[in-house]
Design an enzyme around this catalytic site. Sequence first.
Site, mmCIF file in Angstrom:
data_model
loop_
_atom_site.group_PDB
_atom_site.id
_atom_site.type_symbol
_atom_site.label_atom_id
_atom_site.label_comp_id
_atom_site.label_asym_id
_atom_site.label_seq_id
_atom_site.Cartn_x
_atom_site.Cartn_y
_atom_site.Cartn_z
ATOM 1 N N SER A 3 -24.185 64.792 31.985
ATOM 2 C CA SER A 3 -24.192 63.341 31.831
ATOM 3 C C SER A 3 -25.203 62.613 32.695
ATOM 4 C CB SER A 3 -22.794 62.791 32.109
ATOM 5 O OG SER A 3 -22.355 63.168 33.387
ATOM 6 N N HIS A 53 -20.655 63.917 26.032
ATOM 7 C CA HIS A 53 -21.946 63.281 25.742
ATOM 8 C C HIS A 53 -22.697 63.944 24.588
ATOM 9 C CE1 HIS A 53 -22.082 60.349 29.007
ATOM 10 N NE2 HIS A 53 -21.339 61.232 29.666
ATOM 11 N N LYS A 57 -17.042 57.187 24.144
ATOM 12 C CA LYS A 57 -18.505 57.065 24.222
ATOM 13 C C LYS A 57 -19.055 56.823 22.805
ATOM 14 C CE LYS A 57 -18.362 59.827 28.418
ATOM 15 N NZ LYS A 57 -18.093 58.733 29.346
HETATM 16 C C1 LIG Z 1 -18.323 65.281 30.620
HETATM 17 C C2 LIG Z 1 -17.324 64.171 30.705
HETATM 18 N N1 LIG Z 1 -16.030 64.453 30.549
HETATM 19 C C3 LIG Z 1 -15.088 63.491 30.594
HETATM 20 C C4 LIG Z 1 -15.431 62.188 30.806
HETATM 21 C C5 LIG Z 1 -14.353 61.151 30.889
HETATM 22 O O1 LIG Z 1 -14.203 60.525 29.659
HETATM 23 P P1 LIG Z 1 -13.343 59.182 29.544
HETATM 24 O O2 LIG Z 1 -14.239 58.070 29.934
HETATM 25 O O3 LIG Z 1 -12.940 59.149 28.114
HETATM 26 O O4 LIG Z 1 -12.176 59.320 30.452
HETATM 27 C C6 LIG Z 1 -16.759 61.824 30.954
HETATM 28 C C7 LIG Z 1 -17.119 60.406 31.181
HETATM 29 O O5 LIG Z 1 -18.041 60.054 31.819
HETATM 30 C C8 LIG Z 1 -17.741 62.845 30.897
HETATM 31 O O6 LIG Z 1 -19.031 62.552 31.052
#
Ligand SMILES: Cc1ncc(COP(=O)(O)O)c(C=O)c1O
Length: 396
Positions: free
Chosen positions: A186, A214, A244
């Site tokens: 990310s 992502h 997202k």
């Molecule tokens: C790889 C990854 N997993 C999980 C999440 C968390 O997702 P959420 O915002 O739906 O809690 C993110 C958010 O930035 C992420 O980049």
Amino acid sequence: MSSKGLEQFLNDNLEDLKGKGLYNVIDPLDSPNGPVITINGKDLINLSSNNYLGLATDERLKLAAADAIKQYGVGAGAVRTINGTLKLHVELEEKLAEFKHTETAIAYQSGFNCNMAAISAVMDHNDAILSDELNHASIIDGCRLSKAKIIRFNHSDMDDLRTKAKNAAESGEFNKIMVITDGVFSMDGDIALLPEIVEIAEDFDLITYVDDAHGSGVLGEGAGTVKHFGLSDKVDFQIGTLSKAIGVVGGYVAGKQNLIDWLKVRSRPFLFSTSLTPADVAACIRSIEILMESTDLNKRLWNNADYLKSGLKKLGFNIGNSQTPITPCIIGEETLAQQFSKRLIDEGVYAKAIVFPTVPRGAGRVRNMPTAAHTKEMLDKAILIYEHVGKEMGVI
Ligand SMILES: Cc1ncc(COP(=O)(O)O)c(C=O)c1O
């Protein structure tokens, strides 16, 4: 009244963070989170969201959410196992499985809590987890919660992964071994080397876990990183977020029926936390339908991403090794990255600084997220502002 110990802890640490330029001030938005946002009455080109396809403000999703509220109300009422499973939740899970090309799926309240849920439901203190060193915080916390032995491997270093997988497998110490990775990283925008990871997993009988927060909506014409590499039947856990590209909120695991059956009886956030609201679920269903109907938004996202990336690269910015729309401008020193972001905001581009601990020390950056909703005019204006601020601050 708080204790003196707490007061001292908070004051000392807040001062310390502020002194190092590591304290993040959160800006309230006066507008929806679209390609242009309003903060303190000022319109800014928004390059900070994860709203890849612009669906967070899409009229079709808003309508679906409003209809669901009229029909089902605003809350799910309870934890699903007790009484809160609306047919809508089941419909969402069916759509997710179709979208991800898996037997079935389970929805959670967020991507973060999905990682808390899924890892610890399967892994325990008798197991080991091989985890990429740049994995997202929610993966790291999910691994810790499981009490399995965490073995970090160097970022996307397949020799390191192979050696550590071999050692773990041959040690005979562990009942199960999992390899876990982001699909798309990310903060840098690079893609996990999934074909190699799957090969190593097959060689050492590893469970495979890919968090595609992502990658979904972005790679594989929208279906994600696993589909991009044609590995849908080779990855045990496909994790995603609904916050997202999907544009709403929530998380999910897509996989085989027996895995999802197990998560429904053993994953704690599913068992002990109220489920997604009807409006969220209905909007997510509509969003996934839109993604499966057409790749138009996905194409627009990539066109905009390529345009912004080549514009910033031509100006001389270091955009790292991104292979996806995530476009970091790596500045280095934390305070400089914060000042650079502040000047961009003054001039009309909302691109936030990302600093330690989200990225390693000395790798401070301004992270840009072009979306399908940006127009060429918006991106041209952003590139001009980047040029102006970059020259003014001696960054290019
Ligand atoms: C790889 C990854 N997993 C999980 C999440 C968390 O997702 P959420 O915002 O739906 O809690 C993110 C958010 O930035 C992420 O980049």
